[in-house]
Design an enzyme around this catalytic site. Structure first.
Site, PDB file in Angstrom:
ATOM      1  N   ARG A  56      -7.945 -17.767  -3.571  1.00 22.67           N
ATOM      2  CA  ARG A  56      -9.094 -16.804  -3.213  1.00 22.67           C
ATOM      3  C   ARG A  56      -8.735 -15.401  -2.873  1.00 22.67           C
ATOM      4  O   ARG A  56      -9.272 -14.910  -1.878  1.00 22.67           O
ATOM      5  CB  ARG A  56     -10.039 -17.551  -2.265  1.00 22.67           C
ATOM      6  CG  ARG A  56     -10.890 -18.817  -2.963  1.00 22.67           C
ATOM      7  CD  ARG A  56     -11.856 -19.450  -2.001  1.00 22.67           C
ATOM      8  NE  ARG A  56     -11.077 -19.771  -0.978  1.00 22.67           N
ATOM      9  CZ  ARG A  56     -11.432 -20.242   0.190  1.00 22.67           C
ATOM     10  NH1 ARG A  56     -12.707 -20.150   0.596  1.00 22.67           N
ATOM     11  NH2 ARG A  56     -10.864 -20.961   1.037  1.00 22.67           N
ATOM     12  N   LYS A 104     -29.110 -17.103 -11.954  1.00 17.75           N
ATOM     13  CA  LYS A 104     -28.197 -17.851 -12.506  1.00 17.75           C
ATOM     14  C   LYS A 104     -27.899 -17.475 -13.913  1.00 17.75           C
ATOM     15  O   LYS A 104     -28.461 -16.986 -14.791  1.00 17.75           O
ATOM     16  CB  LYS A 104     -28.543 -19.214 -12.619  1.00 17.75           C
ATOM     17  CG  LYS A 104     -28.244 -20.093 -11.361  1.00 17.75           C
ATOM     18  CD  LYS A 104     -28.994 -21.169 -11.069  1.00 17.75           C
ATOM     19  CE  LYS A 104     -28.902 -22.198 -12.312  1.00 17.75           C
ATOM     20  NZ  LYS A 104     -27.674 -22.869 -12.201  1.00 17.75           N
ATOM     21  N   GLU A 153     -30.151 -31.628  11.214  1.00 19.03           N
ATOM     22  CA  GLU A 153     -28.893 -31.554  10.128  1.00 19.03           C
ATOM     23  C   GLU A 153     -27.699 -30.788  10.690  1.00 19.03           C
ATOM     24  O   GLU A 153     -27.069 -30.241  10.107  1.00 19.03           O
ATOM     25  CB  GLU A 153     -29.471 -30.857   8.667  1.00 19.03           C
ATOM     26  CG  GLU A 153     -30.587 -31.627   8.015  1.00 19.03           C
ATOM     27  CD  GLU A 153     -30.790 -31.076   6.543  1.00 19.03           C
ATOM     28  OE1 GLU A 153     -29.843 -30.571   5.996  1.00 19.03           O
ATOM     29  OE2 GLU A 153     -32.002 -31.192   6.362  1.00 19.03           O
ATOM     30  N   ARG A 187     -18.865 -15.211  -2.729  1.00 22.44           N
ATOM     31  CA  ARG A 187     -19.074 -16.477  -2.361  1.00 22.44           C
ATOM     32  C   ARG A 187     -18.303 -17.545  -3.514  1.00 22.44           C
ATOM     33  O   ARG A 187     -18.550 -17.261  -4.639  1.00 22.44           O
ATOM     34  CB  ARG A 187     -20.655 -16.515  -2.554  1.00 22.44           C
ATOM     35  CG  ARG A 187     -21.047 -17.853  -2.189  1.00 22.44           C
ATOM     36  CD  ARG A 187     -21.849 -18.068  -0.943  1.00 22.44           C
ATOM     37  NE  ARG A 187     -22.437 -19.809  -0.952  1.00 22.44           N
ATOM     38  CZ  ARG A 187     -21.963 -20.351  -0.045  1.00 22.44           C
ATOM     39  NH1 ARG A 187     -21.439 -20.017   0.994  1.00 22.44           N
ATOM     40  NH2 ARG A 187     -22.336 -21.692  -0.146  1.00 22.44           N
ATOM     41  N   ASP A 219     -34.472 -34.313  -0.916  1.00 22.57           N
ATOM     42  CA  ASP A 219     -34.568 -32.805  -1.371  1.00 22.57           C
ATOM     43  C   ASP A 219     -34.105 -32.621  -2.812  1.00 22.57           C
ATOM     44  O   ASP A 219     -33.057 -33.241  -3.412  1.00 22.57           O
ATOM     45  CB  ASP A 219     -33.673 -31.969  -0.674  1.00 22.57           C
ATOM     46  CG  ASP A 219     -34.223 -31.996   0.845  1.00 22.57           C
ATOM     47  OD1 ASP A 219     -35.423 -31.963   1.052  1.00 22.57           O
ATOM     48  OD2 ASP A 219     -33.290 -31.599   1.814  1.00 22.57           O
ATOM     49  N   HIS A 263     -35.012 -16.285   3.764  1.00 23.46           N
ATOM     50  CA  HIS A 263     -33.953 -15.432   3.696  1.00 23.46           C
ATOM     51  C   HIS A 263     -33.733 -14.389   4.231  1.00 23.46           C
ATOM     52  O   HIS A 263     -32.610 -13.606   4.211  1.00 23.46           O
ATOM     53  CB  HIS A 263     -33.909 -15.268   2.102  1.00 23.46           C
ATOM     54  CG  HIS A 263     -33.944 -16.508   1.213  1.00 23.46           C
ATOM     55  ND1 HIS A 263     -35.114 -17.171   0.761  1.00 23.46           N
ATOM     56  CD2 HIS A 263     -32.665 -17.460   0.928  1.00 23.46           C
ATOM     57  CE1 HIS A 263     -34.718 -18.264   0.112  1.00 23.46           C
ATOM     58  NE2 HIS A 263     -33.522 -18.464   0.164  1.00 23.46           N
TER      59      HIS A 263
END
Ligand code: GLN
Ligand code: ZN
Length: 763
Positions: free
Chosen positions: A16, A112, A488, A519, A603, A698
């Site tokens: 990376r 996408k 969570e 990312r 989910d 967000h």
């Protein structure tokens, strides 16, 4: 001579290093000049690898500083007005501003890339006059030639695909836009021709989907223009991800090559060639090596396929290619140290695929005997994988066959179980809840690190998690939420967490792929039969429930989301994999119920991502996706309330399938979907419980009460108040502590106001 060709190579680097360079530059640790030098090293390294392997047509201009669609827009000077760009070369500050936002201007949207998990930056056609800012393909071609003596193949996104992916694109303005863009494209191509470039690859993946008749006509105009302006350039018109929808039209275009995907859409493409024939003046780019999957190619089968194609086209007019860019697979499997040998030996990432391309090319030129060793190694590896105990859990296969033969239905229909649930839970009008996760502070991440490194014992870590749960259960009660969650804190990632606890999964050490910008994600590998081993979420959920008298929702990731965010085996269908996951998750649902958890959320944010590109295949996918969800949830008691959650906004065209999932309550993202979702509820009534996200999670901004009131009022114009829930858009994992509390307080205040205001309608 048969040639090998690659459609694009991953840019992130085996370690990376690309990601690290970008992030170092953004944080100011790397000066611009050094940054360019570093990226050039990486880029040349990737070219060198392909050269060393012996690839004939090596792609150039597939490398990017962020994203290839953004590059195309920047090359044409298509820069959103808010970035105050004044023409000329696009500075890095503007380029990264568009991708990531600046203090003054918000970033462009991303979305996408077809049905992959790669996200591109959506170009904005807001009126700026396009102009060529740089002939990027030419620069890339020259670099490869000068530095490495490579005769590269520039890759360019075609005009039709570029326009259709842009925001603000209106079908009625297509001609006007083409008129502006075509001269720029032809200038690029002319300059490439003058430079002596042999092949260019023009990507038009949009041609695997349905476009209008007018667009098909435009295709002719575009490629005739290219042929007239740069007659000596060999254009490979490239499609991928599915079979070409307009094969017959493509064969009539004045291009030298037609590139087709013979992995995804193989049968459709073969059928077209058989029925329509392949033009004698063209070569076929035969995409036989999967650019999206991670498995070794069955070489013998691939040779048979190539033989068939050679029969249709003639062998000397084949170019043996990857099915699409290798961007979608990790760089190399060679450094993996922790995988079962039968798994590791069966993997093929980008570098291994280069070798497969070369080997196949050799076999087509020299005959099968030339690759006898490779054939043998490949067959042994694939056989060992198929015989692995992990792939042969007989009990699981039998159980899944049995339950998938039945229709998964809840004991009572919603209309009858709903009053029973109301009676049991006694929730107020417009119950409030959250989506599951609470802020993962630096402290939480550090604790997990310490535990993973072995510095903390399991018990110390578990105690830490319990303390987090304590804090947040208290906070949720104090804020006044009706249905609580445990938060969570024990999960880094909603898929990885379950993958690590279920059998049949593997985790690579270096299997990263680019998701967007810098990312990267490291998808789990579902390589065996999936099996439930022990309860995965019961302990934390039960603990949270023991701390409050209000209901705590159990929280699971659904089968389709786990599958769509993983690399999966290819010896059984995706449908079967989904059912195996469903069967395993059903056991978790039952374990939660057994432990006294009466509300369970499963989910499914990624259901839409798996939607096939061809409309004709979509209904079938949705049918088994819905079935998998129902298999997961159908065995609970009538009073147990099943919740689900979906986000990423574009659900308005599949409301029927969402309803068919038969979840008692769905929470769904709305604040970014610009009313489209609400509009779809005007068209058909939704008969189950539904919470529309009343604020966008967000952003760190704390939403005002009135904003949420407006969202609630608008939703109640189309939804039954008796079935309406109030919640944020998505999980709060990435948010800060203070802003989360403030936002939720405002949400509860807006709810109280709504209860007073809409009381009459609901009774
Ligand atoms: N329960 C998950 C969370 O809150 C859902 C995340 C998602 O939808 N992407 O984090
Ligand atoms: Zn979500």
């Amino acid at each position: 001579m048969v040639k090998s060709s690659v459609l694009g190579y991953p840019r992130i680097g085996a370690d990376r290093e690309w990601k690290k360079a970008l992030e170092a530059f953004w944080s100011g640790k790397l000066k611009e000049e050094e940054f360019h030098a570093r990226l050039q090293d990486i880029r040349l390294g990737h070219l060198r690898k392909q050269q060393a392997q012996g690839i004939d047509l090596i792609p150039v201009n597939d490398f990017s500083y962020y994203d290839q669609v953004l590059d195309t827009a920047a090359m044409f000077g298509i820069i959103p007005k808010r970035f105050a760009y004044e023409g000329g070369a696009v500075p890095l500050s503007v380029y990264y501003g568009i991708a990531r936002g600046t203090k003054e201007a918000t970033a462009s949207e991303m979305t996408k890339w077809f049905n992959t998990n790669y996200h591109y930056i959506v170009p904005e056609l807001d009126g700026a006059e396009p102009a060529l800012t740089e002939n990027k393909p030419l620069t890339a071609y020259r670099e490869a030639k000068e530095k490495l003596g490579i005769e590269g193949k520039p890759v360019i996104i075609g005009p039709l695909t570029f326009l259709k992916l842009s925001k603000g694109y209106k079908a009625s303005e297509t001609d006007a836009w083409l008129e502006r863009l075509l001269p720029l494209y032809t200038r690029i191509l002319k300059e490439l021709e003058q430079e002596g470039v042999q092949w260019v690859q023009i990507d038009e993946p949009v041609l695997v989907t349905k476009v209008s008749a007018a667009d098909v006509q435009r295709l002719t105009t575009v490629y005739e223009t290219f042929a007239a302006e740069a007659p000596n350039l060999n254009i490979m018109l490239q499609t991928y991800f599915e079979s070409a929808e307009y094969y017959s039209e493509m064969t009539r275009l004045p291009v030298k090559g037609i590139g087709l995907d013979f992995v995804h859409g193989c049968s459709g493409n073969i059928k077209s060639i058989r029925e329509i024939g392949f033009p004698a003046d063209k070569v076929l780019g035969a995409g036989v090596i999967d650019g999206r999957g991670i498995w070794k190619a069955p070489l013998r089968e691939k040779l048979e396929l190539l033989e068939e194609l050679a029969g249709l086209v003639t062998a000397d007019r084949l170019i043996i290619q990857s099915s699409c860019s290798l961007l979608h697979v990790p760089v190399t499997a060679k450094n993996e140290r922790k995988l079962l040998p039968e798994l590791k030996n069966a993997l093929s990432f980008a570098d291994e695929k280069l070798n497969e391309l070369v080997v196949l090319t050799k076999a087509v030129s020299l005959g099968q005997n030339a690759i006898a060793d490779e054939l043998e190694t490949c067959e042994c590896a694939l056989l060992a994988l198929s015989q692995s105990g992990e792939r042969n859990r007989g009990g699981i296969q039998q159980a899944v066959a049995n339950i998938s033969a039945q229709q998964p239905v809840r004991h009572l229909p919603f209309a009858e179980r709903h009053p029973l649930q109301q009676n049991k839970w006694q929730l107020p009008l417009f119950p409030t809840t959250t989506i599951g996760s609470f802020p993962q502070s630096a402290e939480v991440r550090k604790a997990r690190q310490q535990w993973r490194k072995g510095e903390w014992s399991g018990e110390t870590y578990a105690q830490f998690i319990r303390e987090q749960i304590d804090v947040w259960v208290k906070l949720q009660e104090e804020i006044g939420l009706d249905v609580l969650v445990h938060g969570e804190f024990e999960r880094t990632d909603m898929v990885e967490f379950f993958g690590e606890k279920l059998a049949g999964f593997a985790f690579t050490q270096f299997g990263w792929v680019q998701s967007y910008g810098s990312r990267c994600v490291k998808p789990p590998v579902i390589f065996g039969d999936v099996a439930f081993e022990e309860a995965m979420t019961v302990e934390e959920t039960k603990y949270a429930q023991s701390k409050t008298s209000r209901p705590v929702k159990g929280m699971l990731t659904g089968p389709i989301t786990i599958m769509n965010w993983s690399f999966v085996r290819e010896d059984i269908s995706r449908e079967q994999i989904a059912y195996q996951l469903a069967y395993a998750l059903r056991q978790e649902v039952e374990a939660l119920e057994q432990a006294g958890i009466g509300m369970i959320q499963v989910d499914e944010p990624a259901v839409r991502e798996g939607l096939p590109l061809k409309e004709k295949d979509q209904a079938e996918y949705l049918a088994w996706a819905v079935k998998a969800f129902r298999m997961t949830t159908c065995t609970v008691q009538d009073t147990t309330q099943i919740h689900t959650h979906m986000c990423y906004c574009e659900f308005h065209d599949m409301i029927d399938s969402i309803e068919a999932m038969d979840a008692d309550v769905i929470s769904i993202e709305t604040s970014r979907s610009h009313g489209e979702l609400i509009h779809s509820f005007e068209l058909n009534t939704y008969k189950l419980g539904i919470g529309l996200g009343v604020y966008d999670i967000h952003s760190p901004r704390v939403p005002r009460v009135e904003e949420m009131t407006a969202m609630i009022d608008r939703a109640l114009r189309v939804l039954d108040p008796k079935l309406f829930w109030i919640n944020p858009d998505c999980g709060l994992k990435t948010r800060g502590y203070e802003e989360t509390i403030d936002s939720l307080r405002n949400m509860v205040e807006a709810t109280q106001a709504a209860r007073a205001k809409h009381y009459a309608e609901a009774h």
